[in-house]
Design an enzyme around this catalytic site. Structure first.
Site, PDB file in Angstrom:
ATOM      1  N   ASP A 198       0.656  -0.900  -0.094  1.00  0.00           N
ATOM      2  CA  ASP A 198       0.257   0.091   0.018  1.00  0.00           C
ATOM      3  C   ASP A 198       0.829   1.207   0.010  1.00  0.00           C
ATOM      4  O   ASP A 198       2.214   1.216   0.166  1.00  0.00           O
ATOM      5  CB  ASP A 198      -1.165  -0.080   1.168  1.00  0.00           C
ATOM      6  CG  ASP A 198      -1.808   0.944   1.107  1.00  0.00           C
ATOM      7  OD1 ASP A 198      -2.059   1.686   0.151  1.00  0.00           O
ATOM      8  OD2 ASP A 198      -2.677   1.518   2.335  1.00  0.00           O
ATOM      9  N   ASP A 258       0.052   4.845   1.565  1.00  0.00           N
ATOM     10  CA  ASP A 258      -0.105   5.813   2.705  1.00  0.00           C
ATOM     11  C   ASP A 258      -0.043   4.719   4.026  1.00  0.00           C
ATOM     12  O   ASP A 258      -0.602   3.977   4.199  1.00  0.00           O
ATOM     13  CB  ASP A 258      -1.612   6.277   2.757  1.00  0.00           C
ATOM     14  CG  ASP A 258      -2.025   7.054   1.528  1.00  0.00           C
ATOM     15  OD1 ASP A 258      -1.128   8.155   1.514  1.00  0.00           O
ATOM     16  OD2 ASP A 258      -2.776   7.124   0.697  1.00  0.00           O
TER      17      ASP A 258
END
Length: 558
Positions: free
Chosen positions: A158, A160
Site C-alpha cells: 500500500d 499511505d
C-alpha cells in the site's frame, strides 16, 4: 492434557533436545501444578504437592483447566471414576452417618496465601527484570503465523502509512479542517472551534456506538472494557455503562461492526487516518453535553463522518503533503532501502493504493527518486479498497503519462504502465501471482530481517528444522496419532479452540472437576503474551534483528 501426559512430554523434550538420560520422576514444575497454582512437585508415586501440602491431584487424572464447556478427554473409565488424586472414601462430599479425614498437614490460610503471593512475585521479578521494556526492538518482525521469506518472490505494498509514513502534524490539519467544515457547511455551533486537537486522546481499534454517542474499547469476545467508555471527553462510570447496555457489558455480535468495520449500531476505527475523526466525534459530543443542548447522536456521527470525508474527497490532504513533503513524509531513506534491496535480489514488486497517481508520484520522487517506477512491475492507483478485494465487476483502466484515462481493453498488467481501479480477481488472473509466494504490506511499518546465509549457518538451521519435526511427531503422538491436540496446530490454536474460547467462559474435562474447587472460588484467565510482548519469550530476545538494517549500506547507492 493429563498430568501424566505433561510429564511424558517433558521427558520426551528432554531426551530429544539434550540427548542425555531423562531426569528422575521427581519433577519440579514452576509454571504448572495439578489442581493448584504454580510451583508444585510431582513425586514418583503420582502425588502432587504445593509447599509441602498435598494438593489432591494425580498425574494420571485429566487436567482440570478452567471451563464451562466439557472438552474431550482421553482418560480411561477408571480414571474418570476417580476423584482427582485420592480415593473416593477420602475425598467424596460428606454424607450423613459417615466421617472423613485428611492426611494433608494443616496450615494457616493467611500465611499460606502470603507465602504464595511472595513466591509468585519473586518469580515475576525473575522473569521480568527492571528495564525489560527497553529490550523491545522496534525493528523486529513479530509473527502471527509461520512465514518463510525464502518462499516469497513477490512483494506488494500500500502507499499511505506503508511506503509513505506521515508526521503527526497531518492529524491536526485533518481535524482542524473537518471541524471547520462542521461549523461552516453543516452549521454547527461556533463554540466547537474553541476545541483544539488532542493528540493523545484516541487510539486505533476503538468502537463507536453510533446511537449512544460512546467511544469505547471492546475485547475479542465482544465485552466492553469498563473504564474505557467515553461520552464526549469524559469517562462514563461503570454503573452507567451497565445501565446503558441492559445490565451487562457484553455487546451482541449483530450489533458490533461487520467485516470492514461498519455495523448497524457500531463502527470500528481501524486505520491511522481514523484518529482525527474519533477526536472530532468526542469533541462535538462534549460540546453539546456540556452546554446541555439536545441533539441526535446518529446525525452527529453522519455529519462528522462526512466532514472528515470532505477533507479527502476535496483533496486537501493531498495538497498539503505535495506542497511540503519534507514536513509531512518521514523516513523516506528507509523506503528507498527496502525497495532497492528487494529489487536487487530479483523480487517482483507491485503497488496497490487508493491515492491518485499525481500524489503518489510526488511522494515517491521525494523518497526514492524520479525513476521510482523502475522498481515496480505493476502500479495500480485509485483502487477503491476494500471494494478492490470483493468487487469482480470494475475493470482496470490504463493512464497515460499525463494521468489521463485510456480506453483500451486491459489484457495484461505491464511494467512501466499505470493502472486505475480494477479488482483482485482480474489482478490474480492477469499476473498469475498467488499463494505463499506473494506477501502484501498495508498500513504498518516494514522492517527487514537479518538472515544468515553462509553454508555452516544453513546446515545448523537444517538440523534445527529436522529436530523440530521430530519433536512435533513426539508431541502429536501424546495426544492423537492422526491429528494431534484438539487445541493447537503447530503454531496456532485450532478453530475448535477459538470457538471454545468464544462461546464458553470456562472449560473442563468433566463435571467432576467441580469437586476440586470451593463453590466460592473465582477463576481468572491467564494473561497470554502477545507477539510484540517479546521479553516474555526467550526466542524473541534472540531474533538477531538489527536496528534499521542495511540502511547505511544503501546510502552510497543514491
Amino acid at each position: 492434557m493429563s498430568c501424566q501426559k505433561l510429564s511424558s512430554l517433558g521427558r520426551a523434550l528432554w531426551q530429544k533436545s539434550s540427548k542425555t538420560p531423562c531426569p528422575s520422576r521427581t519433577v519440579k514444575m514452576q509454571a504448572f501444578a495439578c489442581g493448584s497454582v504454580a510451583s508444585g512437585i510431582v513425586d514418583g508415586q503420582g502425588k502432587c504437592y504445593v509447599n509441602g501440602a498435598n494438593c489432591g491431584s494425580n498425574p494420571g487424572a485429566t487436567d482440570s483447566a478452567t471451563s464451562a464447556s466439557l472438552s474431550p478427554s482421553s482418560s480411561s473409565p477408571a480414571h474418570r471414576r476417580q476423584v482427582v488424586g485420592k480415593k473416593r472414601s477420602e475425598e467424596s462430599p460428606s454424607v450423613s452417618g459417615r466421617s472423613y479425614s485428611s492426611n494433608a498437614p494443616r496450615f494457616d490460610p493467611k500465611t499460606y496465601l502470603w507465602a504464595r503471593y511472595n513466591e509468585m512475585k519473586r518469580l515475576v521479578h525473575d522473569l521480568i527484570p527492571p528495564g525489560v521494556c527497553n529490550l523491545l526492538n522496534p525493528s523486529t518482525i513479530y509473527a502471527n503465523n509461520e512465514v518463510s521469506l525464502a518462499e516469497v518472490d513477490i512483494y506488494g505494498f500500500d502507499y499511505d502509512y506503508t511506503l509513505a509514513l506521515y508526521s503527526s502534524a497531518l492529524d491536526a490539519m485533518i481535524y482542524n479542517t473537518a471541524r471547520d467544515f462542521l461549523v461552516e457547511h453543516y452549521k454547527y455551533p461556533h463554540g466547537i472551534k474553541k476545541y483544539d486537537y488532542i493528540p493523545n486522546f484516541a487510539a486505533r481499534g476503538l468502537h463507536y456506538d453510533i446511537q449512544k454517542g460512546l467511544l469505547l474499547k471492546i475485547d475479542a469476545f465482544h465485552y466492553i472494557q469498563l473504564g474505557t467508555v467515553y461520552k464526549g471527553l469524559k469517562p462514563v462510570p461503570d454503573e452507567e455503562v451497565l445501565q446503558l447496555y441492559g445490565g451487562t457489558h457484553h455487546v451482541p455480535l449483530h450489533q458490533v461492526s461487520g467485516f470492514y468495520g461498519k455495523g448497524p449500531k457500531m463502527k470500528q476505527f481501524m486505520d491511522v487516518f481514523s484518529i482525527p475523526e474519533m477526536t472530532l466525534l468526542a469533541v462535538a459530543n462534549d460540546f453539546f453535553i456540556s452546554h446541555d443542548i439536545e441533539y441526535d447522536p446518529v446525525h452527529l456521527y453522519k455529519d462528522v463522518s462526512d466532514a472528515v470525508g470532505m477533507v479527502h474527497i476535496k483533496g486537501y490532504m493531498y495538497k498539503w503533503i505535495m506542497q511540503d513533503v519534507e514536513k509531512f513524509i518521514l523516513r523516506g531513506d528507509e523506503t528507498y532501502a527496502v525497495l532497492h534491496r528487494l529489487a536487487s535480489n530479483g523480487k517482483k514488486l507491485f503497488l496497490i493504493t487508493n491515492s491518485p497517481f499525481s500524489f503518489v508520484d510526488k511522494g515517491m520522487r521525494y523518497m526514492v527518486g524520479k525513476d521510482w517506477r523502475d522498481f515496480f512491475d505493476v502500479v495500480i492507483v485509485q483502487a477503491d479498497k476494500p471494494h478492490f478485494f470483493n468487487d469482480c465487476v470494475k475493470p482496470f483502466r490504463r493512464l497515460d503519462s499525463n494521468g489521463d484515462l485510456q480506453w483500451d481493453k486491459i489484457n495484461s498488467l505491464d511494467k512501466g504502465q499505470i493502472y486505475k481501479q480494477g479488482n483482485l480477481f482480474d489482478f490474480l488472473r492477469l499476473t498469475g501471482w498467488r499463494g505463499s509466494k506473494v506477501l502484501y504490506f498495508g498500513d504498518h511499518l516494514y522492517s527487514d530481517l537479518a538472515m544468515h546465509r553462509d553454508p555452516e549457518s544453513r546446515k545448523v538451521l537444517q538440523d534445527w528444522l529436522k529436530e523440530r519435526e521430530e519433536l512435533r511427531a513426539v508431541t502429536k503422538n501424546l495426544f492423537n496419532p492422526q491429528f494431534g491436540s484438539i487445541f493447537r496446530t503447530c503454531h496456532n490454536p485450532t478453530y475448535f479452540s477459538r470457538r471454545l474460547c468464544r462461546f464458553s467462559d470456562l472449560y473442563m474435562a468433566s463435571l467432576s472437576c467441580l469437586l476440586n474447587y470451593d463453590l466460592s472460588y473465582t477463576f481468572y484467565p491467564r494473561r497470554t503474551p502477545l507477539q510484540h510482548e517479546a521479553p516474555l519469550w526467550m526466542d524473541q530476545l534472540c531474533t538477531g534483528c538489527m536496528k534499521t538494517p542495511f540502511l547505511e549500506e544503501m546510502a552510497h547507492i543514491r
